[in-house]
Design an enzyme around this catalytic site. Sequence first.
Site, PDB file in Angstrom:
ATOM      1  N   ASP A 131      -4.255  -4.754  -5.165  1.00  0.00           N
ATOM      2  CA  ASP A 131      -3.423  -3.555  -5.377  1.00  0.00           C
ATOM      3  C   ASP A 131      -1.963  -3.835  -5.696  1.00  0.00           C
ATOM      4  O   ASP A 131      -1.268  -2.951  -6.219  1.00  0.00           O
ATOM      5  CB  ASP A 131      -3.446  -2.606  -4.174  1.00  0.00           C
ATOM      6  N   ASP A 145     -14.128   2.533   5.329  1.00  0.00           N
ATOM      7  CA  ASP A 145     -13.015   2.806   4.432  1.00  0.00           C
ATOM      8  C   ASP A 145     -11.929   3.627   5.115  1.00  0.00           C
ATOM      9  O   ASP A 145     -10.820   3.749   4.590  1.00  0.00           O
ATOM     10  CB  ASP A 145     -13.509   3.586   3.212  1.00  0.00           C
ATOM     11  N   ASP A 175       0.788  -1.220   0.000  1.00  0.00           N
ATOM     12  CA  ASP A 175       0.000   0.000   0.000  1.00  0.00           C
ATOM     13  C   ASP A 175       0.826   1.278   0.000  1.00  0.00           C
ATOM     14  O   ASP A 175       0.335   2.337   0.358  1.00  0.00           O
ATOM     15  CB  ASP A 175      -0.961   0.003   1.187  1.00  0.00           C
TER      16      ASP A 175
END
Length: 348
Positions: free
Chosen positions: A172, A323, A134
């Site tokens: 991701d 989120d 990330d």
Amino acid sequence: MYGSYTGRSRTRRRMAGLRTTGTAAALGAALLLAGCSGHGDGGDKKSAPTVEQQPKDKDPYWVNPDGNAARQVAAYTEDGDDEKAALIRKIAQQPVGEWVTPDNPESQVRGITEAAAAADRDALLVLYNVPHRDCGQFSKGGAADGNAYRAWLDGVAQGIGDRSATVILEPDALLHLVDGCTPQEFHEERYDLLKGAIGRLKQQPATKVYLDAGNAGWQSPDALYQPLQRAGIAEADGFSLNVSNFQTTAVSTEFGKKLSEKIGNKPFVIDTSRNGNGPYTGGDPAESWCNPPGRALGEAPTTQTGDELVDAYLWIKRPGESDGDCKGGPKAGDWWPEYALGLAGTTK
């Protein structure tokens, strides 16, 4: 999720809470196997979650009877709030991804897959532990280095054993190589780890692996197909799209087919957990990903998609988990009942 990548998937904000809820899932699985009726609060039968499995021919994945949504249904029911309980039951009755946490992967995964097998269902696992994960944002972290990741991955594989499991591999991770978010010095190692993970998981006789390929709002098929090939997509069962994102199923399907053409017609799965109303277009575009209002649950999970290239609609992101601490939400990954009620109550 940081604002400069408006098309990115929603992975980071999940993970803080998933580190605990993933463990809860494993504990819930252990309780299920042991025949316990409680959910870790002393076995209070009044508040014990009660959910059933979906028909296997329509949806072969395991519904965790001890998940956050199931517990919330039990709490609302005990409080006599049948209206809210009915809304959250829309989430609780569907299978969602079980995110494997960094600690004790073998025992975690064994608990989940054994519980799934006991219910005559398949486990749906999400692996999100690649080093330098990330890009240092909300869900930064991951394994300390390549060797630590390989050891963790081996634990996951041993935990699966010969039981049926579908694995969503590293949301991701590939996209952050393509968009330049991950520093160049880590690219070669990451490609090697992704390819190695596919190879290791495919040693398990009943395991399917879908390598994450982002979403239709982030990068293009032309930018993705060569990185996917380098990461070992040829040995995987397919790729995943729209993990934690809001792109519609129709848009995701169109995107997936264009990408599939470039990588040997590989099939794909689509995360439909929150895409019922599509992407959010109001407010600050840099925060459109973060707890957007007015979103809705998408198509229920199923393997009967009516499209030979779309293997399944899945709820990979767990609806109702925040989120991040934006728009009044709790920290990333924490269960947020008010948002869950909105998702379940919003008309598509």
